[in-house]
Design a protein around this motif. Structure first.
Motif, PDB file in Angstrom:
ATOM      1  N   GLN A 178      62.615-103.667  -1.617  1.00  0.00           N
ATOM      2  CA  GLN A 178      62.387-103.296  -3.009  1.00  0.00           C
ATOM      3  C   GLN A 178      62.151-101.793  -3.083  1.00  0.00           C
ATOM      4  O   GLN A 178      61.570-101.211  -2.169  1.00  0.00           O
ATOM      5  CB  GLN A 178      61.170-104.042  -3.583  1.00  0.00           C
ATOM      6  N   PHE A 179      62.612-101.172  -4.148  1.00  0.00           N
ATOM      7  CA  PHE A 179      62.441 -99.734  -4.300  1.00  0.00           C
ATOM      8  C   PHE A 179      61.362 -99.443  -5.336  1.00  0.00           C
ATOM      9  O   PHE A 179      61.219-100.167  -6.326  1.00  0.00           O
ATOM     10  CB  PHE A 179      63.760 -99.077  -4.702  1.00  0.00           C
ATOM     11  N   ALA A 180      60.607 -98.382  -5.094  1.00  0.00           N
ATOM     12  CA  ALA A 180      59.494 -98.008  -5.968  1.00  0.00           C
ATOM     13  C   ALA A 180      59.687 -96.596  -6.498  1.00  0.00           C
ATOM     14  O   ALA A 180      60.054 -95.688  -5.755  1.00  0.00           O
ATOM     15  CB  ALA A 180      58.175 -98.098  -5.199  1.00  0.00           C
ATOM     16  N   VAL A 181      59.433 -96.422  -7.786  1.00  0.00           N
ATOM     17  CA  VAL A 181      59.440 -95.091  -8.396  1.00  0.00           C
ATOM     18  C   VAL A 181      58.029 -94.521  -8.253  1.00  0.00           C
ATOM     19  O   VAL A 181      57.045 -95.184  -8.595  1.00  0.00           O
ATOM     20  CB  VAL A 181      59.839 -95.162  -9.883  1.00  0.00           C
ATOM     21  N   HIS A 187      50.179 -87.146 -12.384  1.00  0.00           N
ATOM     22  CA  HIS A 187      51.281 -87.171 -13.343  1.00  0.00           C
ATOM     23  C   HIS A 187      50.934 -88.132 -14.480  1.00  0.00           C
ATOM     24  O   HIS A 187      50.447 -89.246 -14.236  1.00  0.00           O
ATOM     25  CB  HIS A 187      52.562 -87.629 -12.647  1.00  0.00           C
ATOM     26  N   PRO A 188      51.184 -87.760 -15.747  1.00  0.00           N
ATOM     27  CA  PRO A 188      50.836 -88.623 -16.888  1.00  0.00           C
ATOM     28  C   PRO A 188      51.466 -90.012 -16.820  1.00  0.00           C
ATOM     29  O   PRO A 188      50.844 -90.991 -17.244  1.00  0.00           O
ATOM     30  CB  PRO A 188      51.365 -87.835 -18.093  1.00  0.00           C
ATOM     31  N   LEU A 189      52.676 -90.114 -16.265  1.00  0.00           N
ATOM     32  CA  LEU A 189      53.350 -91.413 -16.215  1.00  0.00           C
ATOM     33  C   LEU A 189      52.724 -92.364 -15.205  1.00  0.00           C
ATOM     34  O   LEU A 189      52.912 -93.584 -15.296  1.00  0.00           O
ATOM     35  CB  LEU A 189      54.834 -91.232 -15.895  1.00  0.00           C
ATOM     36  N   ARG A 191      49.743 -93.160 -15.014  1.00  0.00           N
ATOM     37  CA  ARG A 191      48.646 -93.905 -15.639  1.00  0.00           C
ATOM     38  C   ARG A 191      49.134 -94.880 -16.709  1.00  0.00           C
ATOM     39  O   ARG A 191      48.348 -95.635 -17.268  1.00  0.00           O
ATOM     40  CB  ARG A 191      47.645 -92.926 -16.252  1.00  0.00           C
ATOM     41  N   LYS A 192      50.436 -94.856 -17.000  1.00  0.00           N
ATOM     42  CA  LYS A 192      50.973 -95.746 -18.032  1.00  0.00           C
ATOM     43  C   LYS A 192      51.291 -97.127 -17.449  1.00  0.00           C
ATOM     44  O   LYS A 192      51.670 -97.253 -16.296  1.00  0.00           O
ATOM     45  CB  LYS A 192      52.229 -95.135 -18.659  1.00  0.00           C
ATOM     46  N   ARG A 193      51.138 -98.155 -18.287  1.00  0.00           N
ATOM     47  CA  ARG A 193      51.377 -99.526 -17.843  1.00  0.00           C
ATOM     48  C   ARG A 193      52.852 -99.902 -17.919  1.00  0.00           C
ATOM     49  O   ARG A 193      53.273-100.872 -17.315  1.00  0.00           O
ATOM     50  CB  ARG A 193      50.549-100.500 -18.698  1.00  0.00           C
ATOM     51  N   ARG A 194      53.636 -99.131 -18.662  1.00  0.00           N
ATOM     52  CA  ARG A 194      55.056 -99.450 -18.825  1.00  0.00           C
ATOM     53  C   ARG A 194      55.824 -98.159 -19.100  1.00  0.00           C
ATOM     54  O   ARG A 194      55.511 -97.449 -20.055  1.00  0.00           O
ATOM     55  CB  ARG A 194      55.225-100.437 -19.981  1.00  0.00           C
ATOM     56  N   VAL A 195      56.802 -97.875 -18.259  1.00  0.00           N
ATOM     57  CA  VAL A 195      57.616 -96.672 -18.425  1.00  0.00           C
ATOM     58  C   VAL A 195      59.085 -97.077 -18.371  1.00  0.00           C
ATOM     59  O   VAL A 195      59.509 -97.782 -17.452  1.00  0.00           O
ATOM     60  CB  VAL A 195      57.328 -95.629 -17.326  1.00  0.00           C
ATOM     61  N   GLU A 196      59.863 -96.656 -19.355  1.00  0.00           N
ATOM     62  CA  GLU A 196      61.284 -96.990 -19.394  1.00  0.00           C
ATOM     63  C   GLU A 196      62.121 -95.854 -18.800  1.00  0.00           C
ATOM     64  O   GLU A 196      61.669 -94.704 -18.708  1.00  0.00           O
ATOM     65  CB  GLU A 196      61.708 -97.285 -20.837  1.00  0.00           C
ATOM     66  N   TRP A 197      63.351 -96.190 -18.456  1.00  0.00           N
ATOM     67  CA  TRP A 197      64.227 -95.222 -17.796  1.00  0.00           C
ATOM     68  C   TRP A 197      64.582 -94.057 -18.705  1.00  0.00           C
ATOM     69  O   TRP A 197      64.810 -92.938 -18.226  1.00  0.00           O
ATOM     70  CB  TRP A 197      65.483 -95.921 -17.280  1.00  0.00           C
ATOM     71  N   VAL A 271      50.408 -89.987  -3.657  1.00  0.00           N
ATOM     72  CA  VAL A 271      51.437 -90.423  -4.599  1.00  0.00           C
ATOM     73  C   VAL A 271      51.032 -91.770  -5.172  1.00  0.00           C
ATOM     74  O   VAL A 271      50.296 -92.539  -4.547  1.00  0.00           O
ATOM     75  CB  VAL A 271      52.845 -90.541  -3.947  1.00  0.00           C
ATOM     76  N   LYS A 272      51.520 -92.061  -6.385  1.00  0.00           N
ATOM     77  CA  LYS A 272      51.239 -93.352  -7.009  1.00  0.00           C
ATOM     78  C   LYS A 272      52.528 -93.937  -7.564  1.00  0.00           C
ATOM     79  O   LYS A 272      53.417 -93.210  -8.029  1.00  0.00           O
ATOM     80  CB  LYS A 272      50.217 -93.198  -8.138  1.00  0.00           C
ATOM     81  N   GLN A 273      52.604 -95.253  -7.525  1.00  0.00           N
ATOM     82  CA  GLN A 273      53.791 -95.932  -8.035  1.00  0.00           C
ATOM     83  C   GLN A 273      53.738 -96.016  -9.556  1.00  0.00           C
ATOM     84  O   GLN A 273      52.699 -96.294 -10.151  1.00  0.00           O
ATOM     85  CB  GLN A 273      53.883 -97.339  -7.448  1.00  0.00           C
ATOM     86  N   ILE A 274      54.887 -95.756 -10.173  1.00  0.00           N
ATOM     87  CA  ILE A 274      55.016 -95.852 -11.626  1.00  0.00           C
ATOM     88  C   ILE A 274      55.527 -97.249 -11.986  1.00  0.00           C
ATOM     89  O   ILE A 274      56.432 -97.769 -11.330  1.00  0.00           O
ATOM     90  CB  ILE A 274      55.992 -94.780 -12.162  1.00  0.00           C
ATOM     91  N   SER A 275      54.953 -97.844 -13.006  1.00  0.00           N
ATOM     92  CA  SER A 275      55.378 -99.177 -13.461  1.00  0.00           C
ATOM     93  C   SER A 275      56.612 -99.031 -14.354  1.00  0.00           C
ATOM     94  O   SER A 275      56.506 -98.790 -15.558  1.00  0.00           O
ATOM     95  CB  SER A 275      54.245 -99.866 -14.224  1.00  0.00           C
ATOM     96  N   VAL A 276      57.787 -99.163 -13.747  1.00  0.00           N
ATOM     97  CA  VAL A 276      59.046 -98.945 -14.452  1.00  0.00           C
ATOM     98  C   VAL A 276      59.608-100.275 -14.937  1.00  0.00           C
ATOM     99  O   VAL A 276      59.549-101.295 -14.239  1.00  0.00           O
ATOM    100  CB  VAL A 276      60.074 -98.257 -13.532  1.00  0.00           C
ATOM    101  N   VAL A 277      60.149-100.270 -16.166  1.00  0.00           N
ATOM    102  CA  VAL A 277      60.781-101.458 -16.746  1.00  0.00           C
ATOM    103  C   VAL A 277      62.196-101.095 -17.195  1.00  0.00           C
ATOM    104  O   VAL A 277      62.357-100.165 -18.000  1.00  0.00           O
ATOM    105  CB  VAL A 277      59.960-101.990 -17.940  1.00  0.00           C
ATOM    106  N   PRO A 278      63.203-101.807 -16.685  1.00  0.00           N
ATOM    107  CA  PRO A 278      63.134-102.822 -15.624  1.00  0.00           C
ATOM    108  C   PRO A 278      62.957-102.188 -14.249  1.00  0.00           C
ATOM    109  O   PRO A 278      63.293-101.016 -14.057  1.00  0.00           O
ATOM    110  CB  PRO A 278      64.474-103.541 -15.739  1.00  0.00           C
TER     111      PRO A 278
END
Length: 307
Positions: A178-181, A187-189, A191-197, A271-278
Motif C-alpha cells: 500500500q502507498f502512503a501520502v 504541514h496543514p494537511l 492535521r486534516k481528516r480528509r484530503v482530496e487529490w 513525517v506524517k501520513q495524510i488521509s487522502v480520499v480516495p
C-alpha cells in the motif's frame, strides 16, 4: 524439420557472438571489423548459420541488415545463451566458496526494505549463495531479465505486462504494497481528516523519477480524480531520500508503506501520513522469472522466499 542435435553439431558460441554483432551494427562490414573478420568471411559464416537453422535470420537491404521475425527469436535466445555462459564461468571460479551465484533485481524500496531478509537467508545457508542485487526502475529491470543478465526480479509490475509478456515471464505473487501520502508534521494537511487529490495538486511534490512505477501510480491517482498532474519540485530514485526531503518540508511525497515501516522518520515523527480520499491503490509485489527450463538458482531464491 531441423533437429536440435543438428544445431548442436553445426553451431558454436562464436556464431552466436557473430549474430549479436550483426544485429548491433546492422552491417556485415562493421560486424567483421569488430570481430577481426573480412566481409566475405563473415558473410559466409552468416550464410552457414542461416543454413543450420533452415531459414533467413536477417533481411538484406541497401541500408543494412534487419532481423526477420524468426531471426529476432534466435537473437533473443543467443543473448540468453551468451549471458548464461558468462555467468557459468563466474560460478565456476567461485565454486570453492559459494554453492551458486544468484542475480536478483528489485526497485530501491524493496531492495532497502524487503530484500535484506531474503538475502540473509541465501548467504547464511550452508554452503552459502553469492548474491548480486541490482536496484533499478521496473522497466529497466524487466529488460535486464529478458536479456538473461538477471535470474529473477522481486518487484511491483504493470498489470498490462501479464498480457503483453505472458509467454516470456512467470509471475508468482508474494504480497501487496500500500502507498502512503506523507508530509512534514507541521504541514496543514497533516492535521486534516480528509484530503482530496484536487487539494494535493496545489502543493509542491517530491516524486519518483519519470518512467518509474511510483511516478506512474501518482500520475494515475491525479488523472482518475480528474485533476492535472502537478510538476514535482524534486525527483528522487530513492524512497528513503524522498522521505528525508518531505521531512525537511520541501514537499509532499508518496512512499510504499513498507518503506515507512523501515524508516525512522515515521517513528520519530518527522513525517506524517495524510488521509487522502480516495487512497492510492495497492500494488502487487511478485517474483518474476523467465519461462523455460528449470533454473537451479531460481529454485534457491524460491526457497529463501518460502515459496
Amino acid at each position: 524439420m531441423i533437429e536440435p542435435d543438428h544445431l548442436v553439431a553445426k553451431l558454436r558460441f562464436r556464431h552466436l557472438r557473430l549474430l549479436k554483432e550483426v544485429q548491433a551494427t546492422g552491417s556485415l562490414r562493421a560486424a567483421g571489423q569488430s570481430l577481426n573478420l573480412t566481409q566475405p568471411a563473415i558473410s559466409k559464416a552468416l550464410t552457414e548459420i542461416e543454413g543450420a537453422f533452415g531459414f533467413p535470420l536477417f533481411v538484406r537491404t541497401a541500408r543494412g541488415l534487419t532481423p526477420t521475425e524468426q531471426g529476432s527469436v534466435v537473437l533473443r535466445g543467443a543473448t540468453l545463451l551468451l549471458e548464461e555462459l558468462h555467468h557459468l564461468r563466474s560460478e565456476a571460479v567461485a565454486v570453492d566458496r559459494f554453492m551458486a551465484q544468484v542475480r536478483i533485481g528489485a526497485p530501491p524500496f524493496l531492495a532497502q526494505t524487503y530484500m535484506p531478509g531474503v538475502v540473509e537467508r541465501l548467504v547464511k545457508q550452508g554452503p552459502p549463495v553469492r548474491v548480486q542485487l541490482l536496484e533499478d526502475r521496473v522497466p529497466a529491470l524487466i529488460d535486464t531479465l529478458a536479456r538473461g543478465e538477471l535470474d529473477a526480479l522481486v518487484t511491483t509490475f504493470p498489470v498490462q505486462m501479464l498480457e503483453s509478456d505472458a509467454d516470456a515471464f512467470e509471475y508468482i505473487k508474494l504480497f501487496e504494497v500500500q502507498f502512503a501520502v506523507v508530509a512534514s508534521p507541521d504541514h496543514p494537511l497533516a492535521r486534516k481528516r480528509r484530503v482530496e487529490w484536487a487539494r494535493l495538486s496545489q502543493e509542491p511534490w517530491v516524486m519518483p523519477v519519470e518512467g518509474s512505477m511510483g511516478r506512474k501510480l501518482i500520475e494515475d491517482c491525479f488523472t482518475h480524480a480528474g485533476v492535472t498532474v502537478p510538476v514535482p519540485v524534486i525527483e528522487s530514485t530513492s524512497p528513503t531520500t524522498s522521505v528525508q526531503f518531505v521531512g525537511a518540508g520541501l514537499g509532499i511525497g508518496i512512499v510504499p508503506d513498507v518503506a515507512l515501516l523501515h524508516h525512522s522518520a515515521l517513528r520519530s515523527g518527522s513525517v506524517k501520513q495524510i488521509s487522502v480520499v480516495p487512497e492510492p491503490p495497492a500494488s502487487v509485489v511478485a517474483l518474476i522469472v523467465r519461462k523455460g527450463p528449470a533454473n537451479p538458482r531460481v529454485a534457491l531464491l524460491k526457497e529463501a522466499l518460502a515459496l
